[in-house]
Design a protein around this motif. Structure first.
Motif, PDB file in Angstrom:
ATOM      1  N   ILE A   1       0.843  -1.201   0.000  1.00  0.00           N
ATOM      2  CA  ILE A   1       0.000   0.000   0.000  1.00  0.00           C
ATOM      3  C   ILE A   1       0.875   1.247   0.000  1.00  0.00           C
ATOM      4  O   ILE A   1       0.653   2.177  -0.775  1.00  0.00           O
ATOM      5  CB  ILE A   1      -0.943   0.005   1.211  1.00  0.00           C
ATOM      6  N   LYS A   2       1.902   1.214   0.860  1.00  0.00           N
ATOM      7  CA  LYS A   2       2.777   2.396   0.931  1.00  0.00           C
ATOM      8  C   LYS A   2       3.471   2.643  -0.402  1.00  0.00           C
ATOM      9  O   LYS A   2       3.549   3.764  -0.883  1.00  0.00           O
ATOM     10  CB  LYS A   2       3.842   2.178   2.015  1.00  0.00           C
ATOM     11  N   ILE A   3       3.965   1.546  -0.995  1.00  0.00           N
ATOM     12  CA  ILE A   3       4.695   1.703  -2.261  1.00  0.00           C
ATOM     13  C   ILE A   3       3.783   2.242  -3.341  1.00  0.00           C
ATOM     14  O   ILE A   3       4.139   3.144  -4.107  1.00  0.00           O
ATOM     15  CB  ILE A   3       5.304   0.352  -2.677  1.00  0.00           C
ATOM     16  N   ILE A   4       2.582   1.685  -3.415  1.00  0.00           N
ATOM     17  CA  ILE A   4       1.643   2.144  -4.446  1.00  0.00           C
ATOM     18  C   ILE A   4       1.340   3.623  -4.270  1.00  0.00           C
ATOM     19  O   ILE A   4       1.353   4.401  -5.218  1.00  0.00           O
ATOM     20  CB  ILE A   4       0.344   1.305  -4.391  1.00  0.00           C
ATOM     21  N   GLU A   5       1.080   3.996  -3.000  1.00  0.00           N
ATOM     22  CA  GLU A   5       0.802   5.408  -2.733  1.00  0.00           C
ATOM     23  C   GLU A   5       1.956   6.287  -3.206  1.00  0.00           C
ATOM     24  O   GLU A   5       1.763   7.296  -3.866  1.00  0.00           O
ATOM     25  CB  GLU A   5       0.659   5.588  -1.214  1.00  0.00           C
ATOM     26  N   TYR A   6       3.158   5.868  -2.841  1.00  0.00           N
ATOM     27  CA  TYR A   6       4.354   6.637  -3.173  1.00  0.00           C
ATOM     28  C   TYR A   6       4.494   6.839  -4.672  1.00  0.00           C
ATOM     29  O   TYR A   6       4.681   7.959  -5.159  1.00  0.00           O
ATOM     30  CB  TYR A   6       5.570   5.894  -2.606  1.00  0.00           C
ATOM     31  N   TYR A   7       4.366   5.740  -5.419  1.00  0.00           N
ATOM     32  CA  TYR A   7       4.568   5.883  -6.862  1.00  0.00           C
ATOM     33  C   TYR A   7       3.410   6.584  -7.540  1.00  0.00           C
ATOM     34  O   TYR A   7       3.599   7.297  -8.520  1.00  0.00           O
ATOM     35  CB  TYR A   7       4.866   4.517  -7.493  1.00  0.00           C
ATOM     36  N   ASP A   8       2.222   6.396  -7.021  1.00  0.00           N
ATOM     37  CA  ASP A   8       1.083   7.143  -7.566  1.00  0.00           C
ATOM     38  C   ASP A   8       1.322   8.636  -7.449  1.00  0.00           C
ATOM     39  O   ASP A   8       1.096   9.399  -8.381  1.00  0.00           O
ATOM     40  CB  ASP A   8      -0.207   6.781  -6.806  1.00  0.00           C
ATOM     41  N   LYS A   9       1.811   9.021  -6.267  1.00  0.00           N
ATOM     42  CA  LYS A   9       2.074  10.445  -6.069  1.00  0.00           C
ATOM     43  C   LYS A   9       3.118  10.935  -7.063  1.00  0.00           C
ATOM     44  O   LYS A   9       2.954  11.984  -7.685  1.00  0.00           O
ATOM     45  CB  LYS A   9       2.583  10.666  -4.641  1.00  0.00           C
ATOM     46  N   LYS A  10       4.191  10.160  -7.218  1.00  0.00           N
ATOM     47  CA  LYS A  10       5.237  10.587  -8.141  1.00  0.00           C
ATOM     48  C   LYS A  10       4.712  10.660  -9.573  1.00  0.00           C
ATOM     49  O   LYS A  10       5.056  11.568 -10.326  1.00  0.00           O
ATOM     50  CB  LYS A  10       6.426   9.617  -8.074  1.00  0.00           C
ATOM     51  N   GLU A  11       3.870   9.695  -9.938  1.00  0.00           N
ATOM     52  CA  GLU A  11       3.332   9.744 -11.296  1.00  0.00           C
ATOM     53  C   GLU A  11       2.452  10.962 -11.478  1.00  0.00           C
ATOM     54  O   GLU A  11       2.452  11.611 -12.526  1.00  0.00           O
ATOM     55  CB  GLU A  11       2.561   8.454 -11.585  1.00  0.00           C
ATOM     56  N   LYS A  12       1.695  11.309 -10.437  1.00  0.00           N
ATOM     57  CA  LYS A  12       0.858  12.511 -10.529  1.00  0.00           C
ATOM     58  C   LYS A  12       1.726  13.743 -10.734  1.00  0.00           C
ATOM     59  O   LYS A  12       1.384  14.643 -11.493  1.00  0.00           O
ATOM     60  CB  LYS A  12       0.028  12.688  -9.250  1.00  0.00           C
ATOM     61  N   GLN A  13       2.862  13.763 -10.030  1.00  0.00           N
ATOM     62  CA  GLN A  13       3.746  14.918 -10.174  1.00  0.00           C
ATOM     63  C   GLN A  13       4.245  15.060 -11.599  1.00  0.00           C
ATOM     64  O   GLN A  13       4.333  16.158 -12.131  1.00  0.00           O
ATOM     65  CB  GLN A  13       4.945  14.771  -9.234  1.00  0.00           C
ATOM     66  N   ILE A  14       4.580  13.928 -12.192  1.00  0.00           N
ATOM     67  CA  ILE A  14       5.046  13.984 -13.579  1.00  0.00           C
ATOM     68  C   ILE A  14       3.963  14.564 -14.459  1.00  0.00           C
ATOM     69  O   ILE A  14       4.209  15.412 -15.311  1.00  0.00           O
ATOM     70  CB  ILE A  14       5.442  12.591 -14.078  1.00  0.00           C
ATOM     71  N   GLU A  15       2.750  14.108 -14.261  1.00  0.00           N
ATOM     72  CA  GLU A  15       1.633  14.604 -15.053  1.00  0.00           C
ATOM     73  C   GLU A  15       1.482  16.101 -14.862  1.00  0.00           C
ATOM     74  O   GLU A  15       1.271  16.862 -15.804  1.00  0.00           O
ATOM     75  CB  GLU A  15       0.359  13.869 -14.626  1.00  0.00           C
ATOM     76  N   LEU A  16       1.624  16.518 -13.592  1.00  0.00           N
ATOM     77  CA  LEU A  16       1.521  17.943 -13.280  1.00  0.00           C
ATOM     78  C   LEU A  16       2.602  18.733 -14.010  1.00  0.00           C
ATOM     79  O   LEU A  16       2.334  19.783 -14.588  1.00  0.00           O
ATOM     80  CB  LEU A  16       1.659  18.142 -11.769  1.00  0.00           C
ATOM     81  N   GLN A  17       3.827  18.205 -13.974  1.00  0.00           N
ATOM     82  CA  GLN A  17       4.933  18.875 -14.685  1.00  0.00           C
ATOM     83  C   GLN A  17       4.597  19.034 -16.149  1.00  0.00           C
ATOM     84  O   GLN A  17       4.835  20.076 -16.753  1.00  0.00           O
ATOM     85  CB  GLN A  17       6.225  18.037 -14.578  1.00  0.00           C
ATOM     86  N   ARG A  18       4.045  17.976 -16.702  1.00  0.00           N
ATOM     87  CA  ARG A  18       3.703  18.015 -18.116  1.00  0.00           C
ATOM     88  C   ARG A  18       2.711  19.131 -18.370  1.00  0.00           C
ATOM     89  O   ARG A  18       2.854  19.918 -19.306  1.00  0.00           O
ATOM     90  CB  ARG A  18       3.130  16.668 -18.545  1.00  0.00           C
ATOM     91  N   LYS A  19       1.682  19.197 -17.529  1.00  0.00           N
ATOM     92  CA  LYS A  19       0.666  20.228 -17.723  1.00  0.00           C
ATOM     93  C   LYS A  19       1.267  21.621 -17.579  1.00  0.00           C
ATOM     94  O   LYS A  19       0.952  22.516 -18.347  1.00  0.00           O
ATOM     95  CB  LYS A  19      -0.470  20.065 -16.703  1.00  0.00           C
ATOM     96  N   ILE A  20       2.130  21.772 -16.582  1.00  0.00           N
ATOM     97  CA  ILE A  20       2.768  23.076 -16.376  1.00  0.00           C
ATOM     98  C   ILE A  20       3.566  23.455 -17.605  1.00  0.00           C
ATOM     99  O   ILE A  20       3.504  24.586 -18.086  1.00  0.00           O
ATOM    100  CB  ILE A  20       3.683  23.041 -15.135  1.00  0.00           C
ATOM    101  N   GLN A  21       4.314  22.502 -18.107  1.00  0.00           N
ATOM    102  CA  GLN A  21       5.131  22.810 -19.278  1.00  0.00           C
ATOM    103  C   GLN A  21       4.251  23.209 -20.451  1.00  0.00           C
ATOM    104  O   GLN A  21       4.521  24.171 -21.159  1.00  0.00           O
ATOM    105  CB  GLN A  21       5.975  21.597 -19.654  1.00  0.00           C
ATOM    106  N   HIS A  22       3.189  22.448 -20.653  1.00  0.00           N
ATOM    107  CA  HIS A  22       2.270  22.747 -21.738  1.00  0.00           C
ATOM    108  C   HIS A  22       1.730  24.160 -21.609  1.00  0.00           C
ATOM    109  O   HIS A  22       1.717  24.937 -22.570  1.00  0.00           O
ATOM    110  CB  HIS A  22       1.127  21.743 -21.699  1.00  0.00           C
TER     111      HIS A  22
END
Lengths: 227, 116
Positions: A51-72
């Motif tokens: 559960i902890k690992i999934i949470e951790y990577y989900d958060k990181k993946e969300k951040q990447i998505e956010l970065q993408r949106k910011i860049q766009h």
């Protein structure tokens, strides 16, 4: 005596067998329990960490998505800004081009005198003062001198006033590179009318800017109200 | 004498039984401790997988980033280019209008000053 030797031996064998069997059963029980607890403990630990690992990577993946949106978004902004800047550059270029053409026009001895005469008259009407000083380009001095009497005539006729004295400022001239026209002063320089070609250009250019923009760039799609 | 031998045997059997049970208990405790280690290695493996997945996503993103920038710049240049074309096409018209307006001077006295 009671029991025979064999009977006793048999009894003892039975008892030993019983003890052994009990022990075996107990051992089996313990081993089954061991397996069971092993499995429980292992899956508890695994799922807890999972559960902890999934949470951790989900958060990181969300951040990447956010970065993408910011860049766009940043790219879209930068693009919009450079297009707006380019537009403004063209508008300024147009103004500069107009200025150049007007400067050339003032060399045209067939058109410039009329313009100058009108500018002088307009200046006089605006000032309505008894003593007016005119500032012009060095090259235009003689032309202006020629046109002053006519302008005074016009003024006197229209306003039925006689008292007006118009002189040329011999000490200060407009820059030779300027596009022409005149500046009029009254009250010892305290009131000024800027009737230079450049001043007129600036004023008119600003006034028709909406029209210019529309002709150059098309109707604004984002504009909601046009009245 | 027989009796004592029988009792010795019984006691021995009892003792053996206890030992077996004791051993079984020890194995059980070890097994439960094993659970921790095995869980740990399973978790590590899972983590590794997730990390792998994430890293490849990150890589992909890096690549996209460069592409996005290039794409955006290209489009911007195209639009700026079409601006130039539009400018060249309409500028003469506009210049004529501007110059006409600048030269069109109508000197008028103020309406309140005119004496009719």
């Amino acid at each position: 005596m009671g029991l025979s030797e064999t009977d006793v031996a048999k009894q003892i064998q039975h008892m030993i067998a019983f003890i052994q069997q009990e022990a075996a059963e107990k051992v089996e029980e313990i081993e089954a329990k061991a397996e069971e607890e092993f499995n429980i403990e292992k899956s508890r630990l695994v799922s807890q960490q999972r559960i902890k690992i999934i949470e951790y990577y989900d958060k990181k993946e969300k951040q990447i998505e956010l970065q993408r949106k910011i860049q766009h978004s940043n790219l879209a902004n930068a693009s919009r800004l450079s297009i707006l800047k380019a537009r403004d550059d063209y508008v300024q270029a147009l103004k500069e081009e107009a200025r150049k053409q007007l400067t050339i026009l003032t060399q045209d001895r067939s058109k410039y005198p009329t313009i100058l005469a009108n500018l002088i008259a307009q200046g006089l009407y605006l000032l309505m003062e008894k003593e007016v000083s005119i500032r012009c380009r060095r090259n235009d001095r003689d032309l202006v001198q020629q046109l002053i009497p006519e302008a005074i005539q016009r003024y006197k006729q229209d306003l039925k006033q006689n008292d007006i004295k118009v002189t040329i400022d011999e000490k200060n001239f407009l820059a030779d590179e300027s596009a022409g026209g005149i500046e009029l002063f009254a009250m010892g320089g305290k009131i000024k009318v800027s009737n230079t070609i450049e001043a007129r250009l600036a004023m008119i250019f600003n006034q028709i800017l909406p029209e210019i923009r529309e002709k150059l760039f098309g109707v604004n799609q984002n504009r909601k109200y046009h009245d | 004498m027989l009796q004592s031998r029988g009792i010795t045997d019984l006691l021995a059997a009892e003792k053996k039984a206890q030992e077996l049970i004791e051993e079984a208990r020890k194995r059980k405790n070890k097994r439960i401790k094993d659970a921790q280690n095995e869980a740990k290695s399973e978790i590590e493996q899972f983590k590794g997988e997730r990390d792998q997945r994430f890293k490849s996503l990150e890589q992909q993103q890096m690549g996209n980033r460069a592409q996005m920038t290039e794409e955006s710049n290209k489009q911007t240049q195209v639009q700026i280019g079409s601006l130039k074309a539009e400018y060249e096409a309409t500028k003469d018209n506009l210049l004529e209008r501007i110059i006409t307006l600048v030269c069109d001077i109508k000197p008028e006295s103020h309406i309140n000053a005119r004496i009719e």
